[in-house]
Design a protein around this motif. Structure first.
Motif, PDB file in Angstrom:
ATOM      1  N   GLU A  55       0.834  -1.168  -0.021  1.00 44.83           N
ATOM      2  CA  GLU A  55       0.148  -0.601   0.099  1.00 44.83           C
ATOM      3  C   GLU A  55       1.037   1.324  -0.171  1.00 44.83           C
ATOM      4  N   VAL A  56       1.788   1.330   0.606  1.00 50.12           N
ATOM      5  CA  VAL A  56       2.473   1.424   0.656  1.00 50.12           C
ATOM      6  C   VAL A  56       3.381   2.567   0.014  1.00 50.12           C
ATOM      7  N   CYS A  57       4.081   1.403  -0.742  1.00 51.93           N
ATOM      8  CA  CYS A  57       5.147   1.893  -1.649  1.00 51.93           C
ATOM      9  C   CYS A  57       3.797   2.098  -3.128  1.00 51.93           C
ATOM     10  N   ALA A  58       2.402   2.135  -3.417  1.00 49.68           N
ATOM     11  CA  ALA A  58       1.611   2.537  -4.125  1.00 49.68           C
ATOM     12  C   ALA A  58       1.147   3.908  -4.170  1.00 49.68           C
ATOM     13  N   LEU A  59       1.330   4.243  -2.504  1.00 46.27           N
ATOM     14  CA  LEU A  59       0.954   5.818  -1.949  1.00 46.27           C
ATOM     15  C   LEU A  59       2.374   6.775  -3.343  1.00 46.27           C
ATOM     16  N   LEU A  60       3.209   5.686  -2.365  1.00 50.59           N
ATOM     17  CA  LEU A  60       4.322   6.385  -3.411  1.00 50.59           C
ATOM     18  C   LEU A  60       5.034   6.752  -3.796  1.00 50.59           C
ATOM     19  N   ASP A  61       4.649   5.597  -5.397  1.00 53.49           N
ATOM     20  CA  ASP A  61       4.664   5.773  -6.317  1.00 53.49           C
ATOM     21  C   ASP A  61       4.057   7.913  -6.539  1.00 53.49           C
ATOM     22  N   ARG A  62       3.597   8.125  -5.741  1.00 52.48           N
ATOM     23  CA  ARG A  62       2.544   9.637  -6.471  1.00 52.48           C
ATOM     24  C   ARG A  62       3.815  10.856  -5.796  1.00 52.48           C
ATOM     25  N   LEU A  63       4.217  10.136  -5.465  1.00 52.34           N
ATOM     26  CA  LEU A  63       5.440  11.392  -4.935  1.00 52.34           C
ATOM     27  C   LEU A  63       6.209  11.832  -5.835  1.00 52.34           C
ATOM     28  N   PRO A  64       6.608  13.887  -6.521  1.00 55.13           N
ATOM     29  CA  PRO A  64       7.335  14.075  -7.873  1.00 55.13           C
ATOM     30  C   PRO A  64       8.759  13.341  -7.536  1.00 55.13           C
ATOM     31  N   PHE A  65       8.910  12.616  -6.308  1.00 53.65           N
ATOM     32  CA  PHE A  65      11.055  12.412  -6.980  1.00 53.65           C
ATOM     33  C   PHE A  65      10.907  10.723  -6.202  1.00 53.65           C
ATOM     34  N   PRO A  66      11.407   9.682  -7.012  1.00 54.05           N
ATOM     35  CA  PRO A  66      12.168   8.248  -7.268  1.00 54.05           C
ATOM     36  C   PRO A  66      12.281   7.904  -5.518  1.00 54.05           C
ATOM     37  N   VAL A  67      11.689   6.965  -5.491  1.00 57.87           N
ATOM     38  CA  VAL A  67      11.543   6.427  -3.660  1.00 57.87           C
ATOM     39  C   VAL A  67      12.101   5.116  -4.072  1.00 57.87           C
ATOM     40  N   ASP A  68      13.296   4.596  -3.985  1.00 54.14           N
ATOM     41  CA  ASP A  68      14.067   3.010  -3.602  1.00 54.14           C
ATOM     42  C   ASP A  68      13.968   2.341  -1.820  1.00 54.14           C
ATOM     43  N   SER A  69      12.697   1.812  -2.468  1.00 58.20           N
ATOM     44  CA  SER A  69      11.896   1.064  -1.188  1.00 58.20           C
ATOM     45  C   SER A  69      13.155  -0.591  -0.778  1.00 58.20           C
ATOM     46  N   HIS A  70      12.586  -0.618   0.565  1.00 54.74           N
ATOM     47  CA  HIS A  70      13.083  -1.898   1.330  1.00 54.74           C
ATOM     48  C   HIS A  70      12.495  -2.319   1.798  1.00 54.74           C
TER      49      HIS A  70
END
Length: 298
Positions: free
Chosen positions: A25-40
């Protein structure tokens, strides 16, 4: 001027209360941010430190931590001096640090703070050389944490854990707190001690005078010679009754020496990591955290 956020890293303790369930869920929400997120998503807590080191090597502007208070405090030492902004997501049970920062407890609201909030420079508490975010405690909480059988909550559920906690409470005894050193030291008979950088402990506002940007550490002692004083204070704090201010002594300062008789374990944001005697101190303004705009302006 606030520097722009161009990249971020997300480190989630997938062993925390809701880490695995909410990671997608969080990864999907973070995809909307205007910068890339390296998720672990880290399933072995022993790998959290190494994972954060690898993420920091890529020089992100923002490091987002998802886990309980213990996870955030356990990793915050690596962020001091790293020239990154800390973001926090409420994956834990109590989420006391998130509450102290005024971050929403729902995941969409917390992610929205990462997009629309502003960096806020805050203090960290310190027990000897160990940084922590919110609150360290002496008393029944460390006793339970030290003695509870590994995996009890997973096997026997919340009822099993509460049964164990009740048993430990019956065995618990008040102890002597020694504040300061030498001729000016003060001795008190107490049932619990909270060493606070923020107002919340266990998800409840317990130390109202503690603020994350006050420049002071607050040592709050619940004074008493019988266990029921602690029960009274807990209930009064939970219900926001005036009695929560009774039987309480507070000590404020940048550095306070703490000893006990007998020596006691110390729970630091939920993890037993030290024993008395220790020096409790404030590390003023050593880190930036993404907070709601109204909180950042305070």
């Amino acid at each position: 001027m606030t520097r722009p956020i161009r990249s971020a890293a997300l480190i989630v303790n997938a062993r925390s209360r809701s880490g695995q369930a909410q990671f997608a869920e969080v990864c999907a929400l973070l995809d909307r941010l205007p910068f890339p997120v390296d998720s672990h998503a880290v399933e072995d807590p022993k790998q959290l430190t190494a994972t954060l080191d690898k993420a920091l090597a890529k020089k992100p502007d923002l490091v987002i931590l998802g886990g309980g208070d213990g996870t955030v405090s356990g990793l915050v030492d690596q962020l001091v001096g790293a020239n990154v902004i800390l973001g926090v997501l409420p994956f834990g049970t109590a989420n006391s640090f998130v509450r102290s920062l005024g971050i929403p407890l729902d995941m969409p609201g917390a992610v929205d703070v990462l997009a629309t909030g502003a960096p806020r420079r805050i203090d960290l508490g310190r027990i000897d050389k160990d940084y922590y975010c919110n609150c360290a405690t002496l008393g029944i909480a460390p006793q339970i944490a030290q003695s509870v059988p590994h995996g009890l909550k997973k096997v026997a559920g919340r009822l099993g854990y509460l049964t164990w906690a009740a048993w430990e409470f019956l065995r618990f005894r008040p102890f002597t707190l020694i504040i300061g050193e030498g001729a000016t030291a003060e001795r008190l008979r107490v049932v619990e001690v909270r060493i606070a950088n923020g107002g919340y402990h266990g998800g409840t506002e317990m130390v109202e005078s503690a603020e994350v940007n006050s420049g002071e550490i607050v040592v709050q002692a619940v004074v008493g010679k019988v266990r029921r004083r602690l029960v009274k204070n807990w209930v009064a704090s939970l219900l926001r009754l005036p009695a929560r201010h009774e039987d309480v002594r507070e000590f404020h300062g940048r550095s306070i020496r703490i000893a006990t008789e007998p020596r006691m374990p110390i729970s630091i944001d939920g993890e037993v990591l030290a024993r008395t005697p220790v020096t409790a101190a404030i590390a003023a303004g050593v880190i930036e955290v993404m907070a709601p705009v109204e909180a950042a302006a305070a």
